[in-house]
Write a protein that holds these residues in place. Structure first.
Motif, mmCIF file in Angstrom:
data_model
loop_
_atom_site.group_PDB
_atom_site.id
_atom_site.type_symbol
_atom_site.label_atom_id
_atom_site.label_comp_id
_atom_site.label_asym_id
_atom_site.label_seq_id
_atom_site.Cartn_x
_atom_site.Cartn_y
_atom_site.Cartn_z
ATOM 1 N N GLU A 31 51.890 129.183 131.517
ATOM 2 C CA GLU A 31 53.054 129.927 130.657
ATOM 3 C C GLU A 31 53.866 130.065 131.492
ATOM 4 O O GLU A 31 54.148 129.156 132.129
ATOM 5 C CB GLU A 31 51.897 131.266 130.002
ATOM 6 N N ASP A 48 57.372 136.502 135.814
ATOM 7 C CA ASP A 48 58.701 136.229 135.466
ATOM 8 C C ASP A 48 59.996 136.241 135.273
ATOM 9 O O ASP A 48 60.403 136.230 135.871
ATOM 10 C CB ASP A 48 58.023 136.798 133.651
ATOM 11 N N LYS A 95 51.215 140.038 129.763
ATOM 12 C CA LYS A 95 51.131 138.362 130.369
ATOM 13 C C LYS A 95 50.512 138.177 131.183
ATOM 14 O O LYS A 95 48.944 136.916 130.645
ATOM 15 C CB LYS A 95 52.608 137.741 130.160
#
Length: 103
Positions: A31, A48, A95
């Motif tokens: 992802e 991220d 997440k």
């Protein structure tokens, strides 16, 4: 920071990203979470675009956010700075929980 996360869960997410993600230049990505490890294998990182989480030997961890230095953020009070970082970290943890649940 108020963040308390289970290091075992973090390492479980790291392993899922390593095994089910795709290889990128300096690690693996699943992802929008990237994972890397130190050359000696004693620390790993999950990141991220806004947050990096370093997991070190002896199950210690530290969050870094994009705007880590409050002096570099213009027109933002110290409280706003810390609240902004907290929001970024909570979104990042969410997440990681989703990856742990879905893979």
């Amino acid at each position: 920071m108020k963040n308390r996360v289970d290091v075992r869960t973090l390492l479980n997410v790291y392993e899922k990203i390593k095994s089910q993600g795709h290889t990128i230049e300096f690690g693996t990505q699943l992802e929008d979470i990237k994972c890397t490890e130190s050359p000696d294998g004693y620390s790993v990182s999950l990141a991220d675009d806004k947050v990096t989480l370093d997991i070190n030997f002896h199950n210690t961890y530290h969050f870094h956010t994009m705007n880590e230095d409050p002096e570099s953020v213009i027109n933002q009070t110290t409280t706003e700075f810390h609240n902004n970082n907290e929001v970024q970290i909570q979104e990042f943890i969410h997440k990681l929980e989703e990856i742990d649940k879905n893979y």
